[in-house]
Enzyme design. Sequence first.
Site, PDB file in Angstrom:
ATOM      1  N   GLY A  36      75.818  45.165  17.661  1.00  0.00           N
ATOM      2  CA  GLY A  36      76.829  45.868  18.953  1.00  0.00           C
ATOM      3  C   GLY A  36      78.067  44.783  17.520  1.00  0.00           C
ATOM      4  O   GLY A  36      79.252  46.185  17.022  1.00  0.00           O
ATOM      5  N   HIS A  37      78.375  43.588  17.202  1.00  0.00           N
ATOM      6  CA  HIS A  37      79.493  43.306  16.025  1.00  0.00           C
ATOM      7  C   HIS A  37      79.051  43.800  14.950  1.00  0.00           C
ATOM      8  O   HIS A  37      79.735  44.033  14.678  1.00  0.00           O
ATOM      9  CB  HIS A  37      78.774  41.874  15.758  1.00  0.00           C
ATOM     10  CG  HIS A  37      78.726  40.841  17.415  1.00  0.00           C
ATOM     11  ND1 HIS A  37      77.925  39.906  17.429  1.00  0.00           N
ATOM     12  CD2 HIS A  37      79.847  40.470  18.168  1.00  0.00           C
ATOM     13  CE1 HIS A  37      77.969  39.183  18.514  1.00  0.00           C
ATOM     14  NE2 HIS A  37      79.397  38.800  18.605  1.00  0.00           N
ATOM     15  N   GLN A  61      88.112  30.034  26.826  1.00  0.00           N
ATOM     16  CA  GLN A  61      88.198  31.079  27.569  1.00  0.00           C
ATOM     17  C   GLN A  61      86.932  31.629  28.445  1.00  0.00           C
ATOM     18  O   GLN A  61      86.220  31.541  28.976  1.00  0.00           O
ATOM     19  CB  GLN A  61      87.831  32.333  26.736  1.00  0.00           C
ATOM     20  CG  GLN A  61      86.292  32.623  25.569  1.00  0.00           C
ATOM     21  CD  GLN A  61      86.740  33.773  24.723  1.00  0.00           C
ATOM     22  OE1 GLN A  61      87.700  33.522  23.790  1.00  0.00           O
ATOM     23  NE2 GLN A  61      85.619  34.927  25.417  1.00  0.00           N
ATOM     24  N   LYS A 152      82.363  47.454  25.564  1.00  0.00           N
ATOM     25  CA  LYS A 152      81.293  46.993  26.591  1.00  0.00           C
ATOM     26  C   LYS A 152      81.961  45.572  27.080  1.00  0.00           C
ATOM     27  O   LYS A 152      82.136  45.672  28.832  1.00  0.00           O
ATOM     28  CB  LYS A 152      79.914  46.435  26.090  1.00  0.00           C
ATOM     29  CG  LYS A 152      79.249  45.480  26.961  1.00  0.00           C
ATOM     30  CD  LYS A 152      78.085  44.148  26.403  1.00  0.00           C
ATOM     31  CE  LYS A 152      78.563  43.129  26.321  1.00  0.00           C
ATOM     32  NZ  LYS A 152      78.608  42.203  26.946  1.00  0.00           N
ATOM     33  N   ASP A 153      83.185  45.077  26.900  1.00  0.00           N
ATOM     34  CA  ASP A 153      84.265  43.862  27.145  1.00  0.00           C
ATOM     35  C   ASP A 153      85.471  44.559  27.435  1.00  0.00           C
ATOM     36  O   ASP A 153      86.714  45.338  27.480  1.00  0.00           O
ATOM     37  CB  ASP A 153      84.696  42.844  26.300  1.00  0.00           C
ATOM     38  CG  ASP A 153      83.488  41.986  25.838  1.00  0.00           C
ATOM     39  OD1 ASP A 153      82.821  41.495  26.967  1.00  0.00           O
ATOM     40  OD2 ASP A 153      82.866  41.715  25.162  1.00  0.00           O
ATOM     41  N   SER A 188      74.298  41.540  23.391  1.00  0.00           N
ATOM     42  CA  SER A 188      75.494  40.632  24.421  1.00  0.00           C
ATOM     43  C   SER A 188      74.943  40.166  23.317  1.00  0.00           C
ATOM     44  O   SER A 188      73.314  39.427  23.074  1.00  0.00           O
ATOM     45  CB  SER A 188      75.378  40.903  25.883  1.00  0.00           C
ATOM     46  OG  SER A 188      75.464  39.829  26.156  1.00  0.00           O
ATOM     47  N   SER A 189      75.200  38.434  23.271  1.00  0.00           N
ATOM     48  CA  SER A 189      74.369  37.399  22.561  1.00  0.00           C
ATOM     49  C   SER A 189      74.460  36.891  23.790  1.00  0.00           C
ATOM     50  O   SER A 189      73.437  36.190  23.963  1.00  0.00           O
ATOM     51  CB  SER A 189      76.186  36.772  22.229  1.00  0.00           C
ATOM     52  OG  SER A 189      76.557  37.196  21.365  1.00  0.00           O
TER      53      SER A 189
END
Length: 285
Positions: A36-37, A61, A152-153, A188-189
């Site tokens: 994704g990155h 965060q 995704k976010d 996702s990480s």
Amino acid sequence: MKTIRTVADLRETLAPARRAGSSIGLVPTMGFFHEGHLALIDAARDACDVLVVSLFVNPSQFGPSEDLDAYPRDERRDADLAERHGVDVLFAPPVDEVYPDGFSTTVAVHGLTEVLDGHPARRGQGHFDGVTTVVTKLFNMVQPDRAWFGQKDAQQALVIRRLVRDLDIPVAIEVLPTVREADGLAMSSRNVYLSPDERERALGLSRALEAAEQEVAAGRLDARDVLAAARRELDARGVEPEYLELRSASDLSPAARVDGRTLLAVAARVGRARLIDNTVLGGTE
Ligand code: PAF
């Protein structure tokens, strides 16, 4: 590729490009790169002259009960991947460079940040305050022309679009589709936390979104039908959602039916991992 730790060094490095009128792109990340990155980095590489990737696990965060200390980190691997994908500058500041002693400013976007992940019973608005504060700082530090984020976010992307609009920040926001594993799991990480059995259960999230898409394709647009179809897939894998909600994809107001671009968003804890996923129904992403 140059790895830079301080704002002063970053400014000095970028000054000649800025003076020459070159376009500067930024991909803000918390590291531990996955496909994704890399999709964001590749798109940004194609679109601008100078590419900066920031790597900063932003403490503000994370809530007190969240995974800040355990958050996966591997700067050496990230730097290697960044270099191979043509990144010019990896900006990886230490925490006190971003939040020096006495730091006391918060940038808050209201409304959009009070639902879904921002609901007080979940990550809370403080999570988004942490995101908008650090993203504002990164925009001021790098002063990019464009910045790339992942769909995704989805809520984060909306919040950042609102932030730059409200504060007249001159950065064009680009949002790219979610990158998925072959079986549909969103990259996702935090997927590294999943055991093989949990990995199987985590598929409930993307399967739920697919079931909702099929419901809509069959013409059943009422929120009750769409949510019930999604819920069945979660139940089938024993996944209890933190939320499974249908909302307007433009302002996150609740949606009683799929009408125009409508966001179906889900969050669930599977083992140690808190996972989120979403799809935009009734329109293209
Ligand atoms: O999406 C993320 O990885 C983070 O929220 C961001 C945008 C890098 C801010 O810390």
